[in-house]
Design a protein around this motif. Structure first.
Motif, PDB file in Angstrom:
ATOM      1  N   SER A  29       0.853  -1.208   0.144  1.00  0.00           N
ATOM      2  CA  SER A  29       0.088   0.047   0.128  1.00  0.00           C
ATOM      3  C   SER A  29       0.704   1.171   0.059  1.00  0.00           C
ATOM      4  CB  SER A  29      -0.940  -0.074   1.160  1.00  0.00           C
ATOM      5  OG  SER A  29      -0.269   0.032   2.354  1.00  0.00           O
ATOM      6  N   ASN A  30       0.412   2.257  -0.767  1.00  0.00           N
ATOM      7  CA  ASN A  30       0.981   3.684  -0.715  1.00  0.00           C
ATOM      8  C   ASN A  30      -0.043   4.644  -0.814  1.00  0.00           C
ATOM      9  OD1 ASN A  30       2.810   5.735  -1.010  1.00  0.00           O
ATOM     10  ND2 ASN A  30       3.862   4.927  -2.539  1.00  0.00           N
ATOM     11  N   ASN A  31      -0.418   5.152   0.125  1.00  0.00           N
ATOM     12  CA  ASN A  31      -1.501   6.290   0.084  1.00  0.00           C
ATOM     13  C   ASN A  31      -2.754   5.690  -0.258  1.00  0.00           C
ATOM     14  OD1 ASN A  31       0.240   8.450   0.822  1.00  0.00           O
ATOM     15  ND2 ASN A  31       0.799   8.534  -1.404  1.00  0.00           N
ATOM     16  N   GLU A  32      -3.264   5.805  -1.139  1.00  0.00           N
ATOM     17  CA  GLU A  32      -4.676   5.203  -1.483  1.00  0.00           C
ATOM     18  C   GLU A  32      -4.418   4.040  -2.328  1.00  0.00           C
ATOM     19  OE1 GLU A  32      -7.555   6.159  -0.393  1.00  0.00           O
ATOM     20  OE2 GLU A  32      -6.397   7.253   0.919  1.00  0.00           O
ATOM     21  N   HIS A  33      -3.299   3.758  -2.833  1.00  0.00           N
ATOM     22  CA  HIS A  33      -3.104   2.482  -3.777  1.00  0.00           C
ATOM     23  C   HIS A  33      -2.782   1.438  -2.882  1.00  0.00           C
ATOM     24  CE1 HIS A  33      -2.734   5.321  -7.105  1.00  0.00           C
ATOM     25  NE2 HIS A  33      -1.798   6.077  -6.625  1.00  0.00           N
ATOM     26  N   ASP A  82       2.927   3.900  -9.125  1.00  0.00           N
ATOM     27  CA  ASP A  82       2.342   4.683  -7.762  1.00  0.00           C
ATOM     28  C   ASP A  82       2.573   4.205  -6.454  1.00  0.00           C
ATOM     29  OD1 ASP A  82       0.794   5.951  -9.892  1.00  0.00           O
ATOM     30  OD2 ASP A  82      -0.681   4.240  -9.964  1.00  0.00           O
ATOM     31  N   SER A 142       7.859   5.060   0.997  1.00  0.00           N
ATOM     32  CA  SER A 142       6.444   5.752   1.562  1.00  0.00           C
ATOM     33  C   SER A 142       5.673   4.607   1.379  1.00  0.00           C
ATOM     34  CB  SER A 142       5.835   6.706   1.048  1.00  0.00           C
ATOM     35  OG  SER A 142       5.706   6.550  -0.475  1.00  0.00           O
ATOM     36  N   LYS A 168      -9.075  -0.500   0.226  1.00  0.00           N
ATOM     37  CA  LYS A 168      -8.799   0.727  -0.129  1.00  0.00           C
ATOM     38  C   LYS A 168     -10.223   1.650  -0.729  1.00  0.00           C
ATOM     39  CE  LYS A 168      -8.737  -1.132  -4.898  1.00  0.00           C
ATOM     40  NZ  LYS A 168      -7.723  -1.348  -5.978  1.00  0.00           N
TER      41      LYS A 168
END
Length: 334
Positions: free
Chosen positions: A95-99, A147, A170, A273
């Motif tokens: 996961s990375n932020n909203e992905h 992403d 991140s 998500k």
């Protein structure tokens, strides 16, 4: 599904409870007076009530000492030991932020990602993160690869000769629900099936999994088709639970709010998500929303060696809190 007379047994006087829950918003999960099979069968498994086993009941599982360096300020993985099994393929959630995406990679890849996520780079980023771009050969490509990992590239400060820029990746990598039966025998021996599972019910294991990741970790509200013994190996996790009918009501409410059509039986990436993830988290973790349910929400905090029984059909959400590595293992009863 439980009669009112059964609910009265939920906090018997002879049992203790531990949690960080506040009395006005959540209820503490009962702690059994002992970890015997008879007590577990009569006070938890039989009446289908969530319970905590006495603290540190599972502290002697070999994985607690072999997999984790727990005597340090921040719990870390013992990479030198786990690296012996580096070629083992394991399921990962990235996961990375909203992905968000799921993939399968080697245990070596996971160990390298964990190391990278706690490191800073001044000149040459870790190959698994910043090199994860189209054409890279370090790992298999997947959809949305840029992403996830391009955010870990090194940035340059105004005067890079005097103040070289430092960055940390991140993207977060979580080894989630890796079947114990798919692991090498050495790792399987580190998480032997407890007698509570082997001698309660039919004495058979439906399935079992391990979970490894750096805090914070998060599993949205869901339900399992089988009773579940959840054991914390390292770090701290908080679990919130609701009765089956309450969970179904919350799930339906969320689907209506987001205009979704997901099934509460077959759960996919949609719960990890976007709008559904945010809505489910709010309903079970926002204390203002918890009050609106007009139904109990139980909470338990687990540290290394602690175990929680989750009955069939009870909805639950899990958060890894604090810092450092968290590790868990669970067995589903047949």
């Amino acid at each position: 599904m439980l009669a009112k007379r059964v609910l009265l047994l939920f906090q018997p006087k002879r049992c203790r409870a531990y949690s960080n829950a506040t009395e006005t918003q959540t209820r503490k999960v009962t702690v059994l007076p002992d970890a015997s099979v008879d007590t577990f069968r009569s006070q938890a498994y039989g009446p289908a009530i969530p319970v905590l086993l006495p603290r540190h009941t599972f502290q002697q599982l070999p994985a607690v000492q072999k997999w984790f360096a727990i005597d340090t300020p921040t719990t870390t993985l013992k990479r030198s030991y786990l690296a012996r099994y580096g070629s083992t393929i394991v399921p990962l959630e990235i996961s990375n932020n909203e992905h968000f995406s799921r993939t399968e990679q080697s245990l070596s890849f996971f160990l390298e990602c964990v190391h990278a996520s706690s490191s800073s780079y001044k000149t040459r980023p870790n190959r698994y993160f910043s090199a994860y771009v189209p054409g890279a050969r370090a790992v298999k490509r997947m959809k949305l690869s840029n992403d996830f990992f391009s955010a870990a590239a090194v940035t340059v400060a105004q005067d890079s000769t005097l103040y070289p820029s430092v960055t940390t990746p991140s993207a977060r990598v979580y080894l989630a629900q890796a079947a114990i039966t798919s692991l090498p025998q050495g790792l399987r021996d580190d998480v032997p099936t407890p007698d509570l599972v082997l001698k309660t019910g039919k004495g058979d294991v439906y399935d079992s999994s391990i979970w490894l990741g750096e805090a914070p970790t998060y599993t949205p509200l869901h339900r399992d088709p089988n009773p579940n013994l959840f054991v914390q190996l390292a770090g701290t996790k908080v679990v919130r639970l609701v009765k089956p009918e309450v969970g179904r009501s919350i799930f339906a409410k969320v689907q209506e709010r987001i205009e979704g059509s997901a099934s509460d039986v077959m759960r996919g990436e949609e719960m990890m998500k976007g709008a559904e993830k945010k809505a489910l988290e709010s309903e079970i973790w926002d204390d203002d929303h918890v009050k609106e349910h007009n139904a109990p929400v139980w909470e338990a905090q687990l540290n290394a060696g602690d175990g929680l029984f989750i009955p069939k059909g009870w909805w639950h959400s899990v958060k890894g809190i604090g810092t450092g590595m968290t590790g868990s293992v669970n067995w589903w009863f047949r």
